[in-house]
Write a protein that holds these residues in place. Structure first.
Motif, short mmCIF file in Angstrom:
data_model
loop_
_atom_site.label_atom_id
_atom_site.label_comp_id
_atom_site.label_asym_id
_atom_site.label_seq_id
_atom_site.Cartn_x
_atom_site.Cartn_y
_atom_site.Cartn_z
N LEU A 386 0.87 -1.01 0.04
CA LEU A 386 0.00 -0.16 -0.05
C LEU A 386 0.84 1.24 0.01
CD1 LEU A 386 -3.00 -0.62 2.50
CD2 LEU A 386 -3.21 -0.14 0.13
N SER A 387 0.84 2.04 -1.18
CA SER A 387 1.56 3.21 -1.30
C SER A 387 0.94 4.36 -0.86
CB SER A 387 2.36 3.24 -2.63
OG SER A 387 3.04 2.25 -2.85
N ARG A 388 -0.33 4.42 -1.47
CA ARG A 388 -1.03 5.67 -1.26
C ARG A 388 -2.74 5.26 -1.06
NH1 ARG A 388 1.66 9.12 -6.00
NH2 ARG A 388 1.06 7.34 -7.11
N GLN A 397 -1.68 -1.13 -7.95
CA GLN A 397 -0.66 -1.49 -7.27
C GLN A 397 -1.21 -3.00 -6.85
OE1 GLN A 397 0.59 0.32 -3.68
NE2 GLN A 397 2.31 -0.89 -3.47
N PRO A 398 -0.64 -4.07 -7.37
CA PRO A 398 -0.88 -5.52 -7.03
C PRO A 398 -0.74 -5.67 -5.82
CG PRO A 398 0.98 -5.14 -8.80
CD PRO A 398 0.76 -3.98 -8.25
N GLY A 399 -2.03 -6.42 -5.23
CA GLY A 399 -2.10 -6.69 -3.95
C GLY A 399 -2.53 -5.70 -2.92
N ALA A 400 -2.85 -4.33 -3.60
CA ALA A 400 -3.16 -3.30 -2.68
C ALA A 400 -4.79 -3.52 -2.10
CB ALA A 400 -3.33 -2.14 -3.30
N ILE A 455 -6.43 10.33 2.40
CA ILE A 455 -6.14 10.39 3.84
C ILE A 455 -4.65 9.96 4.00
CG2 ILE A 455 -6.83 8.98 5.77
CD1 ILE A 455 -8.94 10.77 5.11
N HIS A 456 -3.88 10.69 4.31
CA HIS A 456 -2.36 10.47 4.68
C HIS A 456 -2.34 9.69 5.80
CE1 HIS A 456 -1.34 13.44 1.72
NE2 HIS A 456 -2.14 14.01 2.31
#
Length: 807
Positions: A386-388, A397-400, A455-456
């Motif tokens: 999970l990046s953003r 994103q794979p798997g996010a 949401i950061h």
């Protein structure tokens, strides 16, 4: 049976806030396990009604409302320490030695500051023997700037060659990946380090990542090296070394570079590894040897400084000679507002949790331990895909999406436990109201036009922190983790807005703009070579210009106000009439358009003439769906565009072309099909499984077995040396040792040393005299000497040789 409770005041001080506490005791004077500490000093949303009515019990409402109100009287949660004498011993030790004074805290903080700054001195400017400054690079720094900022033909990124400079990289650069799709020739890469090539790297590669891949830097410690600009280069190979898998590119690029060791100066390691135990020791001492909840503030500042300068510092200015001024500036800028937030969090949440807590080691283990887990989230949570938290990133994103679902499930379980304890304390309704306000605010943000809610993780921490204002061991852990996430988010990224425009979120991602309309190109041959002319159709409304990229380099710009009278001009591209020349990849605007091999390289034909629809050298999907290619051993494979076989993968190989994947499968025992993605072939055995529809995966399936077998290794000799692939498997003797050629294969891992040689034969000669070397892999002038612990990977850009076993 529960004993009856009565309330009385106690004058026994626990900490500096002891006079603001009420203890609940039973008739025998012992503290009740579930109702020890009832705070009187809270904010407006805290429950003080019990105290206001003189600690009188009230009739409990019936029904759901009564259930939500909780038991009467409230059962305030408090931690009863295991081995209380041991947990109180640090406090008694300070009292016995009269060290429980403010001056002791000042001395400890001063000592930490001196040690911390001494380690940071390693980041001061350094010079080499020529008195040139060593440049500091960030993990994403490149020689070729992104988003076409190098201009037409790269004019703004010159010089391309005959230059070199010494550099220094921070630690942990191998984990820095692309967060938006990026084109490398025919490939679209994402969520991996941008390192293109092996030994000699493409100019837009991450310099620090390339240095790690080349074995010049240690990813854990960072380090220094020297970059040499080498100008134009073609055929960048893909290999996996030192945890980084580089990207292949089978054409040319105007700027390339190599990285080497530089012994002309002393380079200090990144201080983060040395500073971590220092910061851990001092914060643990503060947590264990103090009972006041106000110790939160010095711990907060220490961890904030550690993240800002050591574990996850923000990016500094481009190619600076020291990062300290930038880091100091950003630290001062972000700490002051962070301290204001910390004061609010302390008053509403932390103070209630830590007041009266005498379980010193529990506090250090759960609360402080959680604090460090959150603050080091770039290490502790980096494995989560999970990046953003945006819809776009979750989809690409794979798997996010799965990771987010698991996290939500864990949060539901945690929230259920916290709700239970808030109900026991009689504070559930007030906190449900508080979170109702939070949800209402989020809904309002979602409906504001023109901006997107983001949401950061520091915002997520602030939203969840009020739900940890309980004195239970799980709450200590949750609160610590959330505080750490807040510190990491602010120290690294600042107070980024929760409302952002689409452009700000997109950054350097594709705009998904209108695709330029291209008419059928015309191809002519004249004295200058092969000329391809592209004609553009009428441009759509609102478009002012078009940019043409060839091999990811901008080669032309055209604008509507250049007097074109409503139509775009032609774009002509000339190349030599060369039957063995490299492929060239064209892109217009933000859309990739790959010409087939027949358009720009008419001499590239299938390896064998076959009847029916034959695959070109680089078949493009979906146009060449169901075409057939032939491997070197006669096996035939049919291409399946946008198809993914879900059978068991038995091996992987590196190749960018369909015929090379077919070759890899035909030479691997039991392989009957393969999937292609991002320069890799995933070989599948007899159970190919079902064929699923895919968007970024193409496949191949065997339709005819091999007509002849591979040569037996050692059946021929090559006394003059290797000449791959013509003498694959031949035996070569050197220095009383015998080696077999293994063409088109990479022995991954087991690296002992790297040397520069002209060919595989010279590389093998070195291995024969190098202690422990039993395998060599050669590619583009780079010789990799290897020990026995290797993995065999098919790669058409690599040749290897291995020593004949003495047995």
């Amino acid at each position: 049976m529960r004993r009856s409770l009565q309330y009385k005041r106690t004058d026994d001080p626990i900490d500096d806030d002891a006079n603001d506490t009420i203890h609940v005791v039973n008739a025998q004077g012992h503290a009740d396990e579930e109702a020890q500490l009832l705070r009187t000093e809270e904010l407006e949303f805290e429950d003080n009604e019990l105290l206001a009515r003189g600690l009188q019990t009230r009739p409990r409402p019936r029904g759901l409302w009564g259930f939500l109100c909780g038991p009467e009287p409230p059962r305030v949660q408090a931690i009863r320490p295991y081995f209380p004498a041991l947990q109180r011993s640090p406090i008694k030790l300070l009292e016995a030695r009269r060290l429980n004074k403010p001056i002791s805290l000042i001395i400890v903080l001063l000592l930490w500051f001196l040690i911390f700054t001494w380690f940071l001195a390693a980041q001061l400017p350094i010079r080499n023997d020529d008195n040139d400054s060593v440049l500091n690079l960030d993990c994403v720094d490149t020689l070729w700037r992104r988003k076409n900022e190098c201009g037409v033909n790269g004019i703004d990124c010159r010089p391309f060659s005959n230059q070199s400079f010494a550099f220094r990289c921070p630690a942990k650069c191998s984990d820095v990946k692309l967060l938006n799709p990026h084109f490398v020739g025919p490939l679209e890469v994402n969520y991996r380090p941008l390192v293109i090539g092996t030994g000699q790297y493409r100019g837009d590669s991450f310099i620090c990542g390339s240095a790690i891949h080349a074995g010049i830097l240690n990813d854990r410690k960072g380090g220094c090296g020297r970059v040499s600009l080498l100008g134009d280069h073609d055929n960048f190979a893909s290999t996996k070394h030192h945890g980084i898998e580089s990207i292949a590119f089978d054409s040319y690029f105007p700027l390339s570079f190599a990285i080497a060791f530089d012994d002309s100066f002393r380079c200090s390691s990144d201080p983060r590894s040395a500073l971590l135990p220092v910061s851990l020791l001092f914060t643990a001492a503060l947590a264990i040897f103090t009972t006041s909840p106000k110790i939160f503030f010095p711990i907060f500042v220490l961890i904030f400084a550690h993240v800002s300068f050591a574990s996850d510092p923000p990016s500094a200015s481009y190619r600076n000679i020291t990062v300290l001024p930038d880091h100091l500036s950003m630290f001062a800028k972000r700490l002051l507002p962070a301290l204001f937030v910390a004061l609010v969090v302390y008053s509403t949440t932390v103070k209630r949790t830590l007041s009266g807590l005498t379980a010193q080691f529990d506090k250090a283990l759960f609360w402080l331990g959680g604090f460090w887990i959150g603050a080091l989230s770039n290490y502790t949570f980096d494995w989560i895909p999970l990046s953003r938290l945006t819809a776009h990133d979750l989809k690409q994103q794979p798997g996010a999406e799965l990771a987010l679902a698991i996290i939500i499930l864990i949060l539901v379980v945690i929230i259920a436990g916290q709700v239970y304890h808030f109900r026991l304390e009689g504070r559930l309704l007030r906190y449900l109201g508080l979170y109702g306000l939070f949800i209402f605010g989020i809904i309002v943000c979602l409906v504001i036009p023109g901006v997107n809610l983001r949401i950061h993780h520091y915002i997520l921490a602030l939203l969840l922190l009020p739900g940890t204002s309980l004195q239970t061991r799980p709450s200590l852990l949750y609160q610590g983790i959330l505080l750490g996430l807040f510190v990491n988010g602010i120290a690294r990224w600042d107070f980024d807005s929760i409302l952002q425009t689409s452009d700000a979120i997109r950054a350097d991602a594709r705009l998904d703009s209108v695709i330029p309309k291209l008419l059928v190109p015309t191809i002519n041959i004249n004295d200058g070579g092969l000329v391809v002319a592209f004609k553009y159709g009428a441009h759509p409304t609102g478009v002012d210009g078009i940019s043409v990229l060839v091999n990811d380099v901008e080669r032309d710009r055209a604008f509507y106000d250049d007097g074109l009278d409503g139509a775009w001009s032609n774009f002509e591209w000339t190349r030599p009439v060369d039957t063995t020349g490299p492929n060239e990849y064209f892109r217009w605007a933000y859309h990739a358009v790959f010409l087939t091999a027949a358009a720009l390289a008419p001499s590239l034909v299938p390896r064998q003439e076959l009847s029916g629809k034959m695959c070109p050298a680089i078949p493009v999907c979906p146009r060449w769906d169901a075409c057939v290619a032939t491997a070197t051993n006669g096996a035939r494979f049919q291409m399946k565009c946008l198809t993914d076989f879900n059978g068991q993968v038995i091996e992987s190989a590196q190749a960018t072309h369909f015929v090379d994947c077919a070759d890899a499968c035909s030479h691997y025992p039991g392989c009957l099909a393969f999937n292609m993605k991002d320069g890799f072939c995933y070989l599948i055995g007899s159970n190919t499984g079902s064929a699923r529809t895919a968007t970024v995966v193409n496949a191949g399936v065997q339709i005819k077995a091999a007509t002849h077998s591979d040569p037996i290794h050692g059946s021929t000799t090559c006394s003059a040396g290797f000449d791959c692939p013509d003498n694959d498997g031949c035996l070569y003797a050197t220095n009383d040792k015998k080696f077999y050629a293994h063409c088109n294969y990479d022995y991954y891992g087991g690296d002992l040393a790297i040397r520069g040689t002209d060919n595989l034969t010279a590389c093998t000669d070195i291995c024969a005299t190098y202690a422990g070397c039993v395998v060599v892999t050669w590619m583009n002038g780079m010789c990799y000497l290897k020990g026995p612990n290797t993995n065999l990977v098919y790669n058409t850009l690599v040749d290897s040789a291995y020593m004949m076993s003495s047995g």
